[in-house]
Write an enzyme that holds these catalytic residues in place. Sequence first.
Site, mmCIF file in Angstrom:
data_model
loop_
_atom_site.group_PDB
_atom_site.id
_atom_site.type_symbol
_atom_site.label_atom_id
_atom_site.label_comp_id
_atom_site.label_asym_id
_atom_site.label_seq_id
_atom_site.Cartn_x
_atom_site.Cartn_y
_atom_site.Cartn_z
ATOM 1 N N ILE A 200 -23.086 15.474 155.816
ATOM 2 C CA ILE A 200 -21.929 14.567 155.685
ATOM 3 C C ILE A 200 -22.337 13.466 154.707
ATOM 4 O O ILE A 200 -23.353 12.806 154.909
ATOM 5 C CB ILE A 200 -21.627 13.868 157.047
ATOM 6 C CG1 ILE A 200 -21.277 14.896 158.117
ATOM 7 C CG2 ILE A 200 -20.501 12.841 156.918
ATOM 8 C CD1 ILE A 200 -20.006 15.629 157.850
ATOM 9 N N HIS A 201 -21.599 13.281 153.640
ATOM 10 C CA HIS A 201 -21.903 12.141 152.767
ATOM 11 C C HIS A 201 -20.692 11.625 152.008
ATOM 12 O O HIS A 201 -20.759 10.570 151.391
ATOM 13 C CB HIS A 201 -23.012 12.503 151.768
ATOM 14 C CG HIS A 201 -22.531 13.344 150.631
ATOM 15 N ND1 HIS A 201 -22.313 14.679 150.749
ATOM 16 C CD2 HIS A 201 -22.207 13.018 149.354
ATOM 17 C CE1 HIS A 201 -21.885 15.163 149.608
ATOM 18 N NE2 HIS A 201 -21.803 14.185 148.735
ATOM 19 N N ARG A 202 -19.563 12.357 152.019
ATOM 20 C CA ARG A 202 -18.405 11.957 151.220
ATOM 21 C C ARG A 202 -17.828 10.633 151.686
ATOM 22 O O ARG A 202 -17.763 10.378 152.906
ATOM 23 C CB ARG A 202 -17.285 12.994 151.355
ATOM 24 C CG ARG A 202 -17.611 14.292 150.724
ATOM 25 C CD ARG A 202 -17.312 14.255 149.260
ATOM 26 N NE ARG A 202 -17.739 15.491 148.672
ATOM 27 C CZ ARG A 202 -17.840 15.709 147.376
ATOM 28 N NH1 ARG A 202 -17.548 14.750 146.530
ATOM 29 N NH2 ARG A 202 -18.223 16.864 146.928
ATOM 30 N N ARG A 233 -26.113 7.545 152.107
ATOM 31 C CA ARG A 233 -24.801 6.955 152.423
ATOM 32 C C ARG A 233 -24.506 7.102 153.920
ATOM 33 O O ARG A 233 -24.040 6.160 154.556
ATOM 34 C CB ARG A 233 -23.706 7.609 151.575
ATOM 35 C CG ARG A 233 -22.328 7.041 151.842
ATOM 36 C CD ARG A 233 -21.257 7.828 151.118
ATOM 37 N NE ARG A 233 -21.057 7.463 149.737
ATOM 38 C CZ ARG A 233 -20.328 6.423 149.331
ATOM 39 N NH1 ARG A 233 -19.777 5.609 150.193
ATOM 40 N NH2 ARG A 233 -20.164 6.180 148.048
#
Length: 353
Positions: A200-202, A233
């Site tokens: 997950i990074h968006r 992030r």
Amino acid sequence: MRVISVVGARPQFVKLAPIVKAAQRAGIDHATVHTGQHYDDAMSGVFFDELGIGAPEWNLEVGSGSHGAQTGAMLAKLDELFDRERPDWVLVYGDTNSTVAGALAAVKLHVPLAHLEAGLRSFNRAMPEEHNRVLTDHAADLLLAPTDVAAGHLANEGLAERTRVVGDVMVDVLLETADRPAEPGLTARLPTEPYVLATIHRAENTDDPNRLAAVIEALASVDAPVVLPRHPRLRDRCAEAGISLEIGALHPVDPFSYAEMVQATKASIAVATDSGGLQKEAFVLGRPVTTLRTETEWVETLEDGWNVLLPDLHEISSVVLREAPDAERGTPYGTGDAADRALSALTEASVGD
Ligand code: UD1
């Protein structure tokens, strides 16, 4: 012919590797500028070391910042560099702020610009990546599309004449890496039971604390261990929002190197992600993938249910752990020669000038 590649973020280092090797094979003078968008060793240096591409010729050390500040700082430094070096081509990759900065700097100086991974569209204008790819495609002189679908998007925008379909360079490097022996120490970082690999990074999943908490809780509820590399992030946004990754099924780990990521994907039973690259890697390696976004640029992965978009987070466990389809996947992203084809397209376009 002299080509300067502009890279800055982790997936671009991976795409750069096959280009550097193809340039060596073709006797093309190639140099790399790293904008410094990613700077942690685990997000940057480790890739240059393990992919055997050597250090970049220049590092602009721009670092993190708001989109405008980060892109503007890169633009100013690239402008100076391109004006001094005057390459025959600037090659930009994908859809990050480093991509659009390289594109703007080149066109403003009338330096020929080629865009690798051109024509991808999510049609979600809220995504920074969508701004970056649309702006870059319309600025570029040569559009190197990975697939026919991407070329179709470019044709719809009036860009067919500048487009060449060359395949996907990420498949070049994936196929080369997938058969290598296991990375030392990797097994000790993975669960012993069958596991799901998640990333997950968006911005759309991490910047709103409520959405971030819902995604993390959903992954923690999966009925199998969920290996979750901590992208900076994700790490930073979780810390700011007071969200723990040490809950339920989650098995957080430090970011993997590229070869570790490929091997961790191969060893998984399924993948859940909001990364474009990982959706495709899972598909090519034959792992069912669940995409934690409402749309994908890589629509070929949706065929026969190999990839499923935005599951209801309450049903995530059954969606993620569904059986792999038995349908053939074909080779919509090419067969591993995209970098050679991309550089041939640059050479032909130079001759045609
Ligand atoms: C960028 C790309 C995204 C790509 C991703 C791959 C844009 C708009 N986004 O997102 O398309 O999928 O790279 O990873 O270009 N940070 C560190 N160390 C680093 C780099 C970043 O700690 O080496 C932290 C900083 O807090 C930074 C945050 O991560 O503010 C986000 O980094 P940034 O480069 O802005 O974008 P990514 O989220 O990595």
